[in-house]
Design an enzyme around this catalytic site. Structure first.
Site, PDB file in Angstrom:
ATOM      1  N   GLY A   1      -0.085  -9.025  -2.522  1.00  0.00           N
ATOM      2  CA  GLY A   1      -1.233  -9.864  -2.813  1.00  0.00           C
ATOM      3  C   GLY A   1      -0.764 -11.212  -3.329  1.00  0.00           C
ATOM      4  O   GLY A   1       0.360 -11.653  -3.080  1.00  0.00           O
TER       5      GLY A   1
ATOM      6  N   ASP B   1      -1.595 -20.338  -0.212  1.00  0.00           N
ATOM      7  CA  ASP B   1      -0.936 -20.477  -1.511  1.00  0.00           C
ATOM      8  C   ASP B   1       0.464 -21.063  -1.415  1.00  0.00           C
ATOM      9  O   ASP B   1       1.155 -21.202  -2.435  1.00  0.00           O
ATOM     10  CB  ASP B   1      -0.880 -19.128  -2.236  1.00  0.00           C
ATOM     11  CG  ASP B   1      -0.073 -18.072  -1.478  1.00  0.00           C
ATOM     12  OD1 ASP B   1       0.328 -18.322  -0.329  1.00  0.00           O
ATOM     13  OD2 ASP B   1       0.136 -16.979  -2.055  1.00  0.00           O
TER      14      ASP B   1
ATOM     15  N   ASP C   1      -6.831 -12.952  -1.752  1.00  0.00           N
ATOM     16  CA  ASP C   1      -6.094 -11.686  -1.782  1.00  0.00           C
ATOM     17  C   ASP C   1      -5.474 -11.504  -3.169  1.00  0.00           C
ATOM     18  O   ASP C   1      -4.381 -10.957  -3.322  1.00  0.00           O
ATOM     19  CB  ASP C   1      -5.028 -11.644  -0.689  1.00  0.00           C
ATOM     20  CG  ASP C   1      -4.455 -10.241  -0.455  1.00  0.00           C
ATOM     21  OD1 ASP C   1      -5.107  -9.252  -0.868  1.00  0.00           O
ATOM     22  OD2 ASP C   1      -3.360 -10.129   0.122  1.00  0.00           O
TER      23      ASP C   1
ATOM     24  N   ASN D   1      -0.011 -12.255   8.217  1.00  0.00           N
ATOM     25  CA  ASN D   1       0.622 -11.340   7.270  1.00  0.00           C
ATOM     26  C   ASN D   1       0.271  -9.904   7.611  1.00  0.00           C
ATOM     27  O   ASN D   1      -0.879  -9.584   7.940  1.00  0.00           O
ATOM     28  CB  ASN D   1       0.176 -11.658   5.842  1.00  0.00           C
ATOM     29  CG  ASN D   1       0.630 -13.039   5.403  1.00  0.00           C
ATOM     30  OD1 ASN D   1      -0.176 -13.931   5.169  1.00  0.00           O
ATOM     31  ND2 ASN D   1       1.926 -13.235   5.306  1.00  0.00           N
TER      32      ASN D   1
ATOM     33  N   HIS E   1       0.859  -1.189   0.000  1.00  0.00           N
ATOM     34  CA  HIS E   1       0.000   0.000   0.000  1.00  0.00           C
ATOM     35  C   HIS E   1       0.893   1.236   0.000  1.00  0.00           C
ATOM     36  O   HIS E   1       1.960   1.248   0.621  1.00  0.00           O
ATOM     37  CB  HIS E   1      -0.923   0.023   1.230  1.00  0.00           C
ATOM     38  CG  HIS E   1      -1.979  -1.036   1.209  1.00  0.00           C
ATOM     39  ND1 HIS E   1      -3.296  -0.779   0.900  1.00  0.00           N
ATOM     40  CD2 HIS E   1      -1.910  -2.376   1.458  1.00  0.00           C
ATOM     41  CE1 HIS E   1      -3.992  -1.901   0.956  1.00  0.00           C
ATOM     42  NE2 HIS E   1      -3.170  -2.886   1.300  1.00  0.00           N
TER      43      HIS E   1
ATOM     44  N   ARG F   1       6.439 -13.075  25.041  1.00  0.00           N
ATOM     45  CA  ARG F   1       6.206 -12.031  26.030  1.00  0.00           C
ATOM     46  C   ARG F   1       5.251 -10.962  25.513  1.00  0.00           C
ATOM     47  O   ARG F   1       4.526 -10.355  26.296  1.00  0.00           O
ATOM     48  CB  ARG F   1       7.532 -11.374  26.439  1.00  0.00           C
ATOM     49  CG  ARG F   1       8.453 -12.287  27.228  1.00  0.00           C
ATOM     50  CD  ARG F   1       9.596 -11.487  27.859  1.00  0.00           C
ATOM     51  NE  ARG F   1      10.473 -12.366  28.610  1.00  0.00           N
ATOM     52  CZ  ARG F   1      11.565 -12.944  28.111  1.00  0.00           C
ATOM     53  NH1 ARG F   1      11.908 -12.713  26.844  1.00  0.00           N
ATOM     54  NH2 ARG F   1      12.314 -13.724  28.852  1.00  0.00           N
TER      55      ARG F   1
ATOM     56  N   HIS G   1       2.434 -17.294   1.333  1.00  0.00           N
ATOM     57  CA  HIS G   1       2.116 -16.409   2.453  1.00  0.00           C
ATOM     58  C   HIS G   1       2.221 -17.099   3.813  1.00  0.00           C
ATOM     59  O   HIS G   1       2.447 -16.430   4.825  1.00  0.00           O
ATOM     60  CB  HIS G   1       0.703 -15.844   2.296  1.00  0.00           C
ATOM     61  CG  HIS G   1       0.595 -14.744   1.293  1.00  0.00           C
ATOM     62  ND1 HIS G   1       0.567 -14.977  -0.059  1.00  0.00           N
ATOM     63  CD2 HIS G   1       0.510 -13.399   1.453  1.00  0.00           C
ATOM     64  CE1 HIS G   1       0.467 -13.817  -0.695  1.00  0.00           C
ATOM     65  NE2 HIS G   1       0.441 -12.849   0.194  1.00  0.00           N
TER      66      HIS G   1
END
Length: 403
Positions: free
Chosen positions: A326, A264, A290, A235, A157, A243, A267
Protein backbone atom coordinates in the site's frame (compact mmCIF):
# COMPACT_ATOMS: atom_id res chain seq x y z
CA UNK A 1 4.72 -1.44 16.17
CA UNK A 2 2.84 1.85 15.79
CA UNK A 3 -0.56 1.87 17.44
CA UNK A 4 -3.64 3.80 16.47
CA UNK A 5 -5.10 6.55 18.63
CA UNK A 6 -8.43 5.62 20.09
CA UNK A 7 -10.32 8.85 19.62
CA UNK A 8 -11.91 10.51 16.62
CA UNK A 9 -9.60 12.96 14.85
CA UNK A 10 -10.13 16.69 15.31
CA UNK A 11 -9.97 19.56 12.85
CA UNK A 12 -7.03 21.92 12.92
CA UNK A 13 -6.85 25.69 12.52
CA UNK A 14 -8.88 28.63 13.75
CA UNK A 15 -10.73 31.32 11.84
CA UNK A 16 -13.30 34.05 12.11
CA UNK A 17 -15.20 32.62 9.15
CA UNK A 18 -18.71 31.55 10.21
CA UNK A 19 -19.40 27.84 10.46
CA UNK A 20 -22.39 27.22 8.17
CA UNK A 21 -23.44 24.00 9.91
CA UNK A 22 -23.63 25.83 13.24
CA UNK A 23 -25.35 29.13 12.52
CA UNK A 24 -26.39 28.44 8.91
CA UNK A 25 -25.12 31.83 7.80
CA UNK A 26 -24.81 31.61 4.01
CA UNK A 27 -21.22 32.08 2.93
CA UNK A 28 -19.71 33.40 -0.29
CA UNK A 29 -16.12 32.36 -0.92
CA UNK A 30 -15.02 34.96 -3.41
CA UNK A 31 -11.98 35.77 -5.51
CA UNK A 32 -10.37 32.33 -5.86
CA UNK A 33 -9.64 30.42 -9.02
CA UNK A 34 -12.65 28.10 -8.98
CA UNK A 35 -12.07 24.85 -10.88
CA UNK A 36 -15.35 23.88 -12.54
CA UNK A 37 -16.04 20.97 -14.94
CA UNK A 38 -15.69 23.46 -17.79
CA UNK A 39 -12.28 24.61 -16.51
CA UNK A 40 -10.78 27.13 -14.10
CA UNK A 41 -12.63 30.42 -13.54
CA UNK A 42 -10.45 33.30 -12.36
CA UNK A 43 -11.83 35.51 -9.58
CA UNK A 44 -14.78 33.16 -9.19
CA UNK A 45 -17.01 32.45 -6.25
CA UNK A 46 -18.73 29.56 -4.51
CA UNK A 47 -21.87 30.12 -2.46
CA UNK A 48 -22.45 27.81 0.53
CA UNK A 49 -25.98 27.78 1.91
CA UNK A 50 -26.39 25.24 4.70
CA UNK A 51 -24.92 21.95 3.52
CA UNK A 52 -25.18 22.67 -0.21
CA UNK A 53 -23.69 24.82 -2.92
CA UNK A 54 -26.14 27.47 -4.06
CA UNK A 55 -26.52 29.16 -7.43
CA UNK A 56 -27.02 32.60 -5.90
CA UNK A 57 -26.08 34.34 -2.68
CA UNK A 58 -28.92 35.22 -0.29
CA UNK A 59 -29.04 38.81 0.95
CA UNK A 60 -27.71 37.83 4.38
CA UNK A 61 -24.67 35.99 3.00
CA UNK A 62 -21.27 36.87 4.35
CA UNK A 63 -18.60 37.40 1.69
CA UNK A 64 -15.11 36.09 2.44
CA UNK A 65 -12.19 37.02 0.21
CA UNK A 66 -10.12 33.96 -0.73
CA UNK A 67 -8.15 35.60 -3.53
CA UNK A 68 -4.84 33.96 -4.35
CA UNK A 69 -6.24 30.49 -3.71
CA UNK A 70 -7.79 27.66 -5.67
CA UNK A 71 -11.20 26.24 -4.83
CA UNK A 72 -11.62 22.63 -5.95
CA UNK A 73 -14.21 19.97 -5.14
CA UNK A 74 -13.59 17.65 -2.22
CA UNK A 75 -11.52 14.64 -3.18
CA UNK A 76 -13.11 11.20 -3.64
CA UNK A 77 -10.97 8.15 -2.77
CA UNK A 78 -12.10 4.82 -4.24
CA UNK A 79 -9.41 2.72 -2.58
CA UNK A 80 -8.17 3.39 0.95
CA UNK A 81 -7.17 0.95 3.72
CA UNK A 82 -6.63 3.42 6.58
CA UNK A 83 -4.67 6.31 8.00
CA UNK A 84 -3.82 8.19 11.16
CA UNK A 85 -2.45 4.97 12.63
CA UNK A 86 -5.78 3.18 12.13
CA UNK A 87 -6.76 0.28 9.86
CA UNK A 88 -10.10 0.00 8.09
CA UNK A 89 -9.52 -3.76 7.95
CA UNK A 90 -8.98 -4.40 11.64
CA UNK A 91 -9.56 -1.23 13.66
CA UNK A 92 -12.37 -0.52 16.09
CA UNK A 93 -15.14 1.86 15.07
CA UNK A 94 -13.37 4.74 16.81
CA UNK A 95 -10.08 3.86 15.11
CA UNK A 96 -11.78 3.74 11.71
CA UNK A 97 -13.27 7.17 12.40
CA UNK A 98 -9.79 8.42 13.24
CA UNK A 99 -8.53 7.18 9.88
CA UNK A 100 -11.43 8.85 8.09
CA UNK A 101 -10.79 12.13 9.93
CA UNK A 102 -7.10 11.98 8.97
CA UNK A 103 -7.92 11.79 5.28
CA UNK A 104 -10.59 14.47 5.56
CA UNK A 105 -7.99 16.89 6.86
CA UNK A 106 -6.10 16.25 3.63
CA UNK A 107 -9.12 17.03 1.46
CA UNK A 108 -10.78 13.62 1.02
CA UNK A 109 -14.43 14.35 1.78
CA UNK A 110 -15.75 11.10 0.26
CA UNK A 111 -14.01 7.82 1.01
CA UNK A 112 -14.58 4.14 0.26
CA UNK A 113 -13.09 1.90 2.98
CA UNK A 114 -11.03 -0.97 1.59
CA UNK A 115 -10.32 -4.29 3.27
CA UNK A 116 -7.44 -6.70 2.62
CA UNK A 117 -7.44 -10.47 2.31
CA UNK A 118 -8.75 -12.38 5.32
CA UNK A 119 -10.80 -15.49 5.95
CA UNK A 120 -14.45 -15.29 4.90
CA UNK A 121 -15.91 -15.18 8.40
CA UNK A 122 -13.65 -12.27 9.33
CA UNK A 123 -14.45 -10.36 6.14
CA UNK A 124 -18.20 -10.80 6.47
CA UNK A 125 -18.01 -9.59 10.08
CA UNK A 126 -15.90 -6.65 8.96
CA UNK A 127 -18.43 -5.84 6.26
CA UNK A 128 -21.11 -5.58 8.92
CA UNK A 129 -19.10 -3.08 10.96
CA UNK A 130 -18.18 -0.94 7.96
CA UNK A 131 -21.74 -0.99 6.62
CA UNK A 132 -22.86 0.71 9.83
CA UNK A 133 -20.43 3.54 9.14
CA UNK A 134 -21.75 3.74 5.59
CA UNK A 135 -25.30 4.01 6.92
CA UNK A 136 -24.17 6.88 9.15
CA UNK A 137 -22.61 8.65 6.16
CA UNK A 138 -19.03 8.37 7.42
CA UNK A 139 -17.90 6.35 4.39
CA UNK A 140 -19.30 6.01 0.90
CA UNK A 141 -19.13 2.22 0.88
CA UNK A 142 -16.85 -0.81 1.07
CA UNK A 143 -14.21 -2.14 -1.31
CA UNK A 144 -13.10 -5.75 -0.93
CA UNK A 145 -9.53 -6.18 -2.18
CA UNK A 146 -8.98 -9.90 -1.81
CA UNK A 147 -9.23 -12.75 -1.10
CA UNK A 148 -10.15 -13.50 -4.74
CA UNK A 149 -6.77 -12.60 -6.22
CA UNK A 150 -3.84 -14.38 -7.86
CA UNK A 151 -1.09 -15.87 -5.69
CA UNK A 152 1.28 -14.90 -8.52
CA UNK A 153 0.47 -11.22 -7.97
CA UNK A 154 -0.53 -11.20 -4.32
CA UNK A 155 1.53 -8.17 -3.28
CA UNK A 156 0.85 -7.46 0.41
CA UNK A 157 -1.82 -10.14 0.81
CA UNK A 158 -1.49 -13.36 2.79
CA UNK A 159 -1.10 -16.20 0.29
CA UNK A 160 -2.58 -18.89 2.52
CA UNK A 161 -5.85 -16.92 2.74
CA UNK A 162 -6.29 -16.47 -1.01
CA UNK A 163 -9.07 -18.34 -2.80
CA UNK A 164 -10.65 -18.60 -6.22
CA UNK A 165 -13.58 -16.23 -6.83
CA UNK A 166 -16.47 -18.61 -6.22
CA UNK A 167 -19.62 -16.60 -7.10
CA UNK A 168 -21.37 -17.94 -4.00
CA UNK A 169 -18.62 -16.57 -1.75
CA UNK A 170 -18.50 -13.29 -3.64
CA UNK A 171 -22.25 -13.01 -3.12
CA UNK A 172 -21.76 -13.73 0.60
CA UNK A 173 -19.47 -10.70 0.94
CA UNK A 174 -21.84 -8.49 -1.03
CA UNK A 175 -24.79 -9.54 1.12
CA UNK A 176 -22.80 -8.96 4.33
CA UNK A 177 -22.26 -5.34 3.27
CA UNK A 178 -26.03 -4.72 3.32
CA UNK A 179 -26.14 -2.73 0.11
CA UNK A 180 -22.88 -0.85 0.76
CA UNK A 181 -20.47 -3.01 -1.26
CA UNK A 182 -19.11 -0.65 -3.89
CA UNK A 183 -16.27 -2.63 -5.43
CA UNK A 184 -14.62 -6.04 -5.40
CA UNK A 185 -11.12 -6.59 -6.81
CA UNK A 186 -10.73 -9.91 -8.61
CA UNK A 187 -8.16 -11.87 -10.55
CA UNK A 188 -10.74 -12.62 -13.19
CA UNK A 189 -8.64 -15.32 -14.91
CA UNK A 190 -9.09 -17.62 -11.89
CA UNK A 191 -11.84 -20.28 -11.87
CA UNK A 192 -15.15 -18.56 -11.25
CA UNK A 193 -13.77 -15.13 -12.13
CA UNK A 194 -15.96 -14.34 -15.13
CA UNK A 195 -19.11 -15.62 -13.43
CA UNK A 196 -18.25 -13.50 -10.41
CA UNK A 197 -17.86 -10.42 -12.61
CA UNK A 198 -21.32 -11.04 -14.03
CA UNK A 199 -22.73 -11.52 -10.54
CA UNK A 200 -21.25 -8.23 -9.34
CA UNK A 201 -22.51 -6.36 -12.38
CA UNK A 202 -26.01 -7.73 -11.83
CA UNK A 203 -25.94 -6.45 -8.23
CA UNK A 204 -24.63 -3.00 -9.13
CA UNK A 205 -21.20 -3.60 -7.59
CA UNK A 206 -18.05 -2.55 -9.43
CA UNK A 207 -15.94 -5.50 -10.59
CA UNK A 208 -12.30 -4.39 -10.58
CA UNK A 209 -9.51 -6.29 -12.27
CA UNK A 210 -6.41 -6.38 -10.09
CA UNK A 211 -3.73 -8.52 -8.44
CA UNK A 212 -4.06 -10.50 -11.64
CA UNK A 213 -1.90 -12.63 -13.90
CA UNK A 214 -4.39 -12.44 -16.77
CA UNK A 215 -3.48 -12.36 -20.43
CA UNK A 216 -4.69 -9.64 -22.77
CA UNK A 217 -7.41 -11.95 -24.09
CA UNK A 218 -8.59 -12.96 -20.61
CA UNK A 219 -8.78 -9.31 -19.60
CA UNK A 220 -10.88 -8.44 -22.65
CA UNK A 221 -13.23 -11.29 -21.71
CA UNK A 222 -13.60 -9.91 -18.18
CA UNK A 223 -14.33 -6.40 -19.44
CA UNK A 224 -16.96 -7.77 -21.81
CA UNK A 225 -18.50 -9.58 -18.83
CA UNK A 226 -18.85 -6.29 -16.94
CA UNK A 227 -15.55 -5.36 -15.24
CA UNK A 228 -15.13 -1.58 -15.26
CA UNK A 229 -12.10 -0.71 -13.08
CA UNK A 230 -8.38 -1.47 -13.14
CA UNK A 231 -7.15 -1.75 -9.55
CA UNK A 232 -3.95 0.34 -9.24
CA UNK A 233 -3.02 -0.02 -12.91
CA UNK A 234 0.54 -1.27 -13.57
CA UNK A 235 0.95 -2.56 -9.99
CA UNK A 236 0.35 -6.24 -9.16
CA UNK A 237 -0.13 -7.30 -12.78
CA UNK A 238 2.11 -8.41 -15.67
CA UNK A 239 4.13 -5.68 -17.32
CA UNK A 240 3.19 -4.41 -20.76
CA UNK A 241 4.89 -6.56 -23.40
CA UNK A 242 5.14 -6.16 -27.14
CA UNK A 243 4.20 -9.79 -27.90
CA UNK A 244 2.15 -10.47 -24.77
CA UNK A 245 0.54 -7.10 -23.95
CA UNK A 246 -1.22 -8.52 -20.90
CA UNK A 247 -3.94 -6.75 -18.93
CA UNK A 248 -2.45 -3.24 -19.09
CA UNK A 249 -3.07 -2.79 -22.81
CA UNK A 250 -6.62 -4.15 -22.57
CA UNK A 251 -7.48 -1.93 -19.61
CA UNK A 252 -6.05 1.21 -21.17
CA UNK A 253 -7.68 0.79 -24.56
CA UNK A 254 -11.26 0.06 -23.48
CA UNK A 255 -13.48 3.12 -22.95
CA UNK A 256 -15.61 1.21 -20.43
CA UNK A 257 -12.74 0.99 -17.92
CA UNK A 258 -11.61 3.53 -15.33
CA UNK A 259 -7.98 3.05 -14.30
CA UNK A 260 -6.79 3.67 -10.74
CA UNK A 261 -3.36 5.27 -10.34
CA UNK A 262 -1.30 5.71 -7.15
CA UNK A 263 0.48 8.99 -7.82
CA UNK A 264 2.99 9.00 -4.96
CA UNK A 265 6.25 8.88 -6.90
CA UNK A 266 6.90 5.35 -5.60
CA UNK A 267 4.33 3.14 -7.29
CA UNK A 268 4.61 4.75 -10.74
CA UNK A 269 7.28 6.35 -12.86
CA UNK A 270 6.03 9.66 -14.31
CA UNK A 271 6.24 8.16 -17.79
CA UNK A 272 3.80 5.42 -16.77
CA UNK A 273 1.36 8.03 -15.50
CA UNK A 274 1.73 9.99 -18.73
CA UNK A 275 1.10 6.81 -20.72
CA UNK A 276 -2.11 6.16 -18.78
CA UNK A 277 -3.42 9.68 -19.31
CA UNK A 278 -2.48 9.62 -22.99
CA UNK A 279 -4.26 6.34 -23.74
CA UNK A 280 -7.15 6.41 -21.28
CA UNK A 281 -7.76 10.16 -21.34
CA UNK A 282 -8.38 12.43 -18.38
CA UNK A 283 -11.97 11.24 -17.99
CA UNK A 284 -10.97 7.60 -17.31
CA UNK A 285 -8.31 8.08 -14.63
CA UNK A 286 -9.00 7.99 -10.88
CA UNK A 287 -6.22 8.85 -8.47
CA UNK A 288 -6.37 6.70 -5.34
CA UNK A 289 -4.25 6.49 -2.21
CA UNK A 290 -4.28 2.73 -1.51
CA UNK A 291 -3.31 4.14 1.88
CA UNK A 292 -2.55 1.99 4.90
CA UNK A 293 -2.42 2.91 8.60
CA UNK A 294 0.73 5.03 8.33
CA UNK A 295 -0.84 7.66 6.05
CA UNK A 296 -0.78 10.92 7.97
CA UNK A 297 0.86 9.18 10.93
CA UNK A 298 4.54 8.40 10.36
CA UNK A 299 7.21 5.75 9.97
CA UNK A 300 7.22 2.59 12.07
CA UNK A 301 5.94 -0.99 12.21
CA UNK A 302 2.32 -1.68 11.32
CA UNK A 303 0.07 -4.64 10.53
CA UNK A 304 -1.72 -4.89 7.18
CA UNK A 305 -4.16 -7.70 7.79
CA UNK A 306 -1.99 -10.53 9.17
CA UNK A 307 1.23 -9.20 7.58
CA UNK A 308 3.80 -6.95 9.24
CA UNK A 309 4.81 -3.79 7.40
CA UNK A 310 7.83 -1.53 7.89
CA UNK A 311 7.33 2.10 6.89
CA UNK A 312 10.58 4.00 6.32
CA UNK A 313 10.82 7.46 4.75
CA UNK A 314 7.13 7.23 3.96
CA UNK A 315 7.42 4.02 1.91
CA UNK A 316 5.56 0.93 3.18
CA UNK A 317 7.05 -2.52 2.53
CA UNK A 318 6.40 -5.97 3.93
CA UNK A 319 8.91 -6.96 6.58
CA UNK A 320 9.09 -10.39 4.99
CA UNK A 321 9.88 -10.20 1.29
CA UNK A 322 9.99 -6.43 0.88
CA UNK A 323 6.95 -6.02 -1.39
CA UNK A 324 5.37 -2.58 -1.48
CA UNK A 325 2.45 -2.69 0.98
CA UNK A 326 0.00 0.00 0.00
CA UNK A 327 1.05 3.61 0.44
CA UNK A 328 1.22 6.44 2.94
CA UNK A 329 -0.31 8.79 0.37
CA UNK A 330 -2.99 11.38 0.98
CA UNK A 331 -4.89 12.80 -1.98
CA UNK A 332 -3.70 16.37 -1.46
CA UNK A 333 -0.17 15.11 -2.12
CA UNK A 334 -1.38 13.26 -5.21
CA UNK A 335 -2.98 16.49 -6.44
CA UNK A 336 0.12 18.61 -5.85
CA UNK A 337 2.38 16.07 -7.54
CA UNK A 338 0.03 15.79 -10.53
CA UNK A 339 0.21 19.54 -11.17
CA UNK A 340 3.76 20.44 -10.10
CA UNK A 341 5.70 17.30 -11.09
CA UNK A 342 3.62 15.55 -13.73
CA UNK A 343 2.56 18.79 -15.41
CA UNK A 344 -1.14 17.99 -15.60
CA UNK A 345 -3.59 20.84 -16.04
CA UNK A 346 -5.42 21.64 -12.82
CA UNK A 347 -8.73 20.60 -14.34
CA UNK A 348 -7.34 17.16 -15.28
CA UNK A 349 -6.11 16.62 -11.71
CA UNK A 350 -9.53 17.65 -10.37
CA UNK A 351 -11.24 15.19 -12.69
CA UNK A 352 -8.98 12.35 -11.52
CA UNK A 353 -9.43 13.21 -7.84
CA UNK A 354 -13.09 14.16 -7.74
CA UNK A 355 -15.36 13.98 -10.79
CA UNK A 356 -14.29 10.61 -12.22
CA UNK A 357 -14.43 8.59 -8.98
CA UNK A 358 -17.71 10.30 -8.00
CA UNK A 359 -19.24 9.29 -11.33
CA UNK A 360 -17.94 5.73 -11.00
CA UNK A 361 -19.51 5.42 -7.54
CA UNK A 362 -22.84 6.76 -8.76
CA UNK A 363 -22.49 9.87 -6.60
CA UNK A 364 -22.01 12.52 -9.28
CA UNK A 365 -25.37 14.09 -8.45
CA UNK A 366 -24.03 14.94 -4.97
CA UNK A 367 -20.24 15.26 -5.07
CA UNK A 368 -17.30 15.58 -7.43
CA UNK A 369 -17.78 19.13 -8.73
CA UNK A 370 -18.54 22.63 -7.46
CA UNK A 371 -22.01 22.95 -8.95
CA UNK A 372 -25.24 24.33 -7.44
CA UNK A 373 -27.32 21.75 -5.60
CA UNK A 374 -24.38 19.52 -4.74
CA UNK A 375 -22.93 18.97 -1.28
CA UNK A 376 -20.71 21.82 -0.10
CA UNK A 377 -17.59 19.63 -0.21
CA UNK A 378 -14.59 21.70 -1.20
CA UNK A 379 -10.86 22.17 -0.72
CA UNK A 380 -9.10 25.52 -0.52
CA UNK A 381 -5.52 25.37 -1.86
CA UNK A 382 -2.87 28.06 -1.88
CA UNK A 383 -0.76 28.92 -4.90
CA UNK A 384 1.69 26.13 -4.02
CA UNK A 385 -1.26 23.67 -3.94
CA UNK A 386 -1.05 23.17 -0.20
CA UNK A 387 -4.32 22.61 1.67
CA UNK A 388 -5.50 25.72 3.52
CA UNK A 389 -9.11 24.72 4.14
CA UNK A 390 -11.42 21.72 3.82
CA UNK A 391 -15.20 21.88 3.98
CA UNK A 392 -17.52 18.86 4.08
CA UNK A 393 -21.27 19.33 3.73
CA UNK A 394 -20.99 22.97 4.68
CA UNK A 395 -18.84 22.48 7.79
CA UNK A 396 -15.16 23.37 7.97
CA UNK A 397 -13.06 20.28 8.69
CA UNK A 398 -9.95 22.41 8.35
CA UNK A 399 -10.89 26.03 8.89
CA UNK A 400 -8.64 28.39 6.92
CA UNK A 401 -6.65 31.20 8.43
CA UNK A 402 -7.26 34.22 6.27
CA UNK A 403 -6.10 37.78 6.80
Amino acid sequence: MATAPGARGTARGTTDIPQPATDRTPLVLSGATVVLPSGPVEAGQVVVDGTRISAAAPENAQVVDVSGHYLVPGFVDLHNHGGGGASFTSGTVEEVLTGIATHRRHGTTTLVASTVTGDMDFLTHRAGLLSELAEQGDIAGIHFEGPFISPCRKGAHSEELLRDPDPAEVRKLVDAARGHAKMVTLATELPGGIDSVRLLAEHGVIAAIGHTDATYEQTVQAIDAGATVATHLFNAMPALGHRAPGPIAALLEDERVTVELINDGVHLHPAALELAFHHAGADRVAFITDAMDAAGFGDGRYMLGPLEVEVADGVARLVEGGSIAGSTLTLDRAFKRAVTVDGLPVEAAVAALSANPARLLGLADRVGSLEPGKDADLVLLDEQFEVRGVMRRGTWVVAPRLG
